[in-house]
Write a protein that holds these residues in place. Sequence first.
Motif, PDB file in Angstrom:
ATOM      1  N   SER A 168       0.827  -1.201   0.000  1.00 40.55           N
ATOM      2  CA  SER A 168       0.000   0.000   0.000  1.00 40.55           C
ATOM      3  C   SER A 168       0.866   1.257   0.000  1.00 40.55           C
ATOM      4  CB  SER A 168      -0.916  -0.008   1.222  1.00 40.55           C
ATOM      5  OG  SER A 168      -1.633   1.198   1.334  1.00 40.55           O
ATOM      6  N   PHE A 169       1.911   1.258   0.815  1.00 37.87           N
ATOM      7  CA  PHE A 169       2.793   2.427   0.898  1.00 37.87           C
ATOM      8  C   PHE A 169       3.457   2.697  -0.448  1.00 37.87           C
ATOM      9  CE2 PHE A 169       7.010   4.259   1.545  1.00 37.87           C
ATOM     10  CZ  PHE A 169       6.684   5.424   2.226  1.00 37.87           C
ATOM     11  N   TYR A 170       3.995   1.681  -1.073  1.00 37.84           N
ATOM     12  CA  TYR A 170       4.693   1.879  -2.345  1.00 37.84           C
ATOM     13  C   TYR A 170       3.719   2.290  -3.453  1.00 37.84           C
ATOM     14  CZ  TYR A 170       8.935  -0.118  -0.312  1.00 37.84           C
ATOM     15  OH  TYR A 170      10.053  -0.343   0.456  1.00 37.84           O
ATOM     16  N   GLU A 171       2.536   1.684  -3.470  1.00 38.10           N
ATOM     17  CA  GLU A 171       1.530   2.060  -4.472  1.00 38.10           C
ATOM     18  C   GLU A 171       1.106   3.511  -4.300  1.00 38.10           C
ATOM     19  OE1 GLU A 171      -0.717  -2.252  -5.198  1.00 38.10           O
ATOM     20  OE2 GLU A 171      -1.652  -0.689  -3.964  1.00 38.10           O
ATOM     21  N   LEU A 172       0.886   3.907  -3.071  1.00 38.01           N
ATOM     22  CA  LEU A 172       0.452   5.271  -2.808  1.00 38.01           C
ATOM     23  C   LEU A 172       1.536   6.266  -3.193  1.00 38.01           C
ATOM     24  CD1 LEU A 172      -1.628   7.223  -1.628  1.00 38.01           C
ATOM     25  CD2 LEU A 172      -0.602   6.835   0.620  1.00 38.01           C
ATOM     26  N   GLU A 173       2.768   5.955  -2.824  1.00 38.24           N
ATOM     27  CA  GLU A 173       3.876   6.841  -3.166  1.00 38.24           C
ATOM     28  C   GLU A 173       3.987   6.999  -4.678  1.00 38.24           C
ATOM     29  OE1 GLU A 173       8.159   7.343  -1.152  1.00 38.24           O
ATOM     30  OE2 GLU A 173       7.941   5.501  -2.322  1.00 38.24           O
ATOM     31  N   GLU A 174       3.831   5.905  -5.406  1.00 39.08           N
ATOM     32  CA  GLU A 174       3.893   5.971  -6.870  1.00 39.08           C
ATOM     33  C   GLU A 174       2.728   6.770  -7.440  1.00 39.08           C
ATOM     34  OE1 GLU A 174       4.057   2.986 -10.778  1.00 39.08           O
ATOM     35  OE2 GLU A 174       3.958   2.151  -8.748  1.00 39.08           O
ATOM     36  N   GLN A 219     -17.607  -2.124  13.007  1.00 36.18           N
ATOM     37  CA  GLN A 219     -17.860  -3.502  13.409  1.00 36.18           C
ATOM     38  C   GLN A 219     -19.240  -3.966  12.968  1.00 36.18           C
ATOM     39  OE1 GLN A 219     -15.583  -5.662  14.993  1.00 36.18           O
ATOM     40  NE2 GLN A 219     -17.136  -7.148  14.384  1.00 36.18           N
ATOM     41  N   GLY A 220     -20.202  -3.048  12.954  1.00 32.31           N
ATOM     42  CA  GLY A 220     -21.567  -3.419  12.596  1.00 32.31           C
ATOM     43  C   GLY A 220     -21.701  -3.950  11.190  1.00 32.31           C
ATOM     44  N   THR A 221     -20.875  -3.452  10.286  1.00 33.92           N
ATOM     45  CA  THR A 221     -20.920  -3.904   8.893  1.00 33.92           C
ATOM     46  C   THR A 221     -19.680  -4.714   8.509  1.00 33.92           C
ATOM     47  OG1 THR A 221     -19.909  -1.830   8.140  1.00 33.92           O
ATOM     48  CG2 THR A 221     -22.328  -1.917   8.200  1.00 33.92           C
ATOM     49  N   SER A 222     -18.773  -4.912   9.463  1.00 32.44           N
ATOM     50  CA  SER A 222     -17.501  -5.614   9.202  1.00 32.44           C
ATOM     51  C   SER A 222     -16.795  -5.035   7.984  1.00 32.44           C
ATOM     52  CB  SER A 222     -17.724  -7.118   9.024  1.00 32.44           C
ATOM     53  OG  SER A 222     -18.143  -7.705  10.235  1.00 32.44           O
ATOM     54  N   SER A 223     -16.772  -3.719   7.907  1.00 25.10           N
ATOM     55  CA  SER A 223     -16.162  -3.065   6.755  1.00 25.10           C
ATOM     56  C   SER A 223     -15.271  -1.922   7.220  1.00 25.10           C
ATOM     57  CB  SER A 223     -17.232  -2.531   5.800  1.00 25.10           C
ATOM     58  OG  SER A 223     -17.978  -1.496   6.425  1.00 25.10           O
ATOM     59  N   GLY A 224     -14.371  -1.542   6.348  1.00 26.56           N
ATOM     60  CA  GLY A 224     -13.476  -0.438   6.646  1.00 26.56           C
ATOM     61  C   GLY A 224     -12.084  -0.725   6.140  1.00 26.56           C
ATOM     62  N   ALA A 225     -11.230   0.294   6.248  1.00 22.85           N
ATOM     63  CA  ALA A 225      -9.870   0.183   5.726  1.00 22.85           C
ATOM     64  C   ALA A 225      -9.088  -0.950   6.372  1.00 22.85           C
ATOM     65  CB  ALA A 225      -9.141   1.511   5.935  1.00 22.85           C
ATOM     66  N   LEU A 265      -2.618   6.412   4.539  1.00 25.91           N
ATOM     67  CA  LEU A 265      -2.585   5.007   4.128  1.00 25.91           C
ATOM     68  C   LEU A 265      -3.927   4.319   4.365  1.00 25.91           C
ATOM     69  CD1 LEU A 265       0.960   4.011   5.392  1.00 25.91           C
ATOM     70  CD2 LEU A 265       0.156   3.878   3.023  1.00 25.91           C
ATOM     71  N   LEU A 266      -4.574   4.627   5.473  1.00 27.76           N
ATOM     72  CA  LEU A 266      -5.905   4.063   5.727  1.00 27.76           C
ATOM     73  C   LEU A 266      -6.899   4.538   4.671  1.00 27.76           C
ATOM     74  CD1 LEU A 266      -6.017   4.440   9.607  1.00 27.76           C
ATOM     75  CD2 LEU A 266      -6.057   2.266   8.354  1.00 27.76           C
ATOM     76  N   ALA A 267      -6.837   5.819   4.339  1.00 24.86           N
ATOM     77  CA  ALA A 267      -7.738   6.353   3.315  1.00 24.86           C
ATOM     78  C   ALA A 267      -7.455   5.711   1.961  1.00 24.86           C
ATOM     79  CB  ALA A 267      -7.601   7.876   3.233  1.00 24.86           C
ATOM     80  N   TYR A 268      -6.181   5.470   1.661  1.00 25.16           N
ATOM     81  CA  TYR A 268      -5.832   4.807   0.407  1.00 25.16           C
ATOM     82  C   TYR A 268      -6.421   3.399   0.364  1.00 25.16           C
ATOM     83  CZ  TYR A 268      -3.192   2.360  -3.155  1.00 25.16           C
ATOM     84  OH  TYR A 268      -2.857   1.581  -4.241  1.00 25.16           O
ATOM     85  N   GLN A 269      -6.274   2.654   1.462  1.00 25.12           N
ATOM     86  CA  GLN A 269      -6.816   1.298   1.500  1.00 25.12           C
ATOM     87  C   GLN A 269      -8.331   1.315   1.303  1.00 25.12           C
ATOM     88  OE1 GLN A 269      -4.219  -0.520   0.827  1.00 25.12           O
ATOM     89  NE2 GLN A 269      -4.702  -2.105   2.324  1.00 25.12           N
ATOM     90  N   TYR A 270      -8.997   2.249   1.944  1.00 22.82           N
ATOM     91  CA  TYR A 270     -10.454   2.305   1.797  1.00 22.82           C
ATOM     92  C   TYR A 270     -10.844   2.723   0.387  1.00 22.82           C
ATOM     93  CZ  TYR A 270     -15.311   2.767   3.178  1.00 22.82           C
ATOM     94  OH  TYR A 270     -16.673   2.606   3.278  1.00 22.82           O
ATOM     95  N   SER A 271     -10.043   3.576  -0.231  1.00 24.69           N
ATOM     96  CA  SER A 271     -10.343   3.980  -1.607  1.00 24.69           C
ATOM     97  C   SER A 271     -10.234   2.790  -2.549  1.00 24.69           C
ATOM     98  CB  SER A 271      -9.397   5.102  -2.055  1.00 24.69           C
ATOM     99  OG  SER A 271      -8.097   4.609  -2.380  1.00 24.69           O
ATOM    100  N   GLN A 272      -9.329   1.875  -2.247  1.00 17.28           N
ATOM    101  CA  GLN A 272      -9.206   0.683  -3.081  1.00 17.28           C
ATOM    102  C   GLN A 272     -10.424  -0.227  -2.915  1.00 17.28           C
ATOM    103  OE1 GLN A 272      -6.493   0.701  -5.358  1.00 17.28           O
ATOM    104  NE2 GLN A 272      -6.729   2.691  -4.395  1.00 17.28           N
ATOM    105  N   TYR A 273     -10.940  -0.274  -1.724  1.00 12.35           N
ATOM    106  CA  TYR A 273     -12.190  -1.014  -1.477  1.00 12.35           C
ATOM    107  C   TYR A 273     -13.331  -0.397  -2.289  1.00 12.35           C
ATOM    108  CZ  TYR A 273     -16.520  -1.946   1.135  1.00 12.35           C
ATOM    109  OH  TYR A 273     -17.805  -2.252   1.493  1.00 12.35           O
TER     110      TYR A 273
END
Length: 263
Positions: free
Chosen positions: A22-28, A153-159, A209-217
């Motif tokens: 995630s870090f390398y992808e975001l940096e790129e 937790q209620g939807t088991s979703s997130g970054a 990084l958390l926002a990047y992960q969630y954006s990929q979701y």
Amino acid sequence: MQESVTPAKLPIDLDIGLLKKSFYELEEALEGQQGLSDLIAMLEEKGAVFQSILSDIDKGLDEDGMRSLVERMFTARRKLWPTLEAYGASALRSAIADLLSGHGDLPQRMQRFQEAIPAQGKAQRALRDLAAELLHFSNPEVYPLMTRWVWDQGTSSGAVREFVRGGDYITDFPLGESPEMFEGVREWMRQGLSELGVYRDLPYLIDVLLAYQYSQYLRAMAEGFLRSDFGGQSDFIEQIHKLLGVETQRRMGGSRIKGKDVH
């Protein structure tokens, strides 16, 4: 004495390889360290605005101050402005002061804050995000970002789910929503970043990084209810800016706050 949040031992394993990827992808994607530094600088500016207003919260909060805070919080400005406007700046000031420095432990204060502001439906659920952002940006070193897009937790979703290898095929994520759990995730991310030799600006870098992960979701989802908030064709960098509340003002100086047409 300053409050602290002790990181909890996480009940499921997160994959350090996914964090590094995630870090390398975001940096790129941001075209190198400078692009990442620019985004962190935006978060620092947001934090400075919050800290300037919240450091004097005991002395008062006017509507301009309330609007300045809400404009910088994606969920709050979409779902909560009519509720907060009706509640009033004075009452909100009291609720925020209690959230930041009232009696009781952190979960108790967060619960009290959410119960103090009368809201229903989506607005009521968005109150957790409001509390989370007020805490985090008042002191990002102490408070992890505890919004629903980080983990719900209620939807088991997130970054956080995006750091679980094979997470799409797992149904049980017993993480909970305690501040200690969020700090446990943050500590795990700190350790992973240290293996990459990254030590600077960690609170805000972790947010990015958390926002990047969630954006990929979001990118991987079919058209659905989340797309309606972010726009079906918006790119993930725009989504990151929206999640973090650092996108630029609308043209002609218009407000980003949504009024009573939100449902």
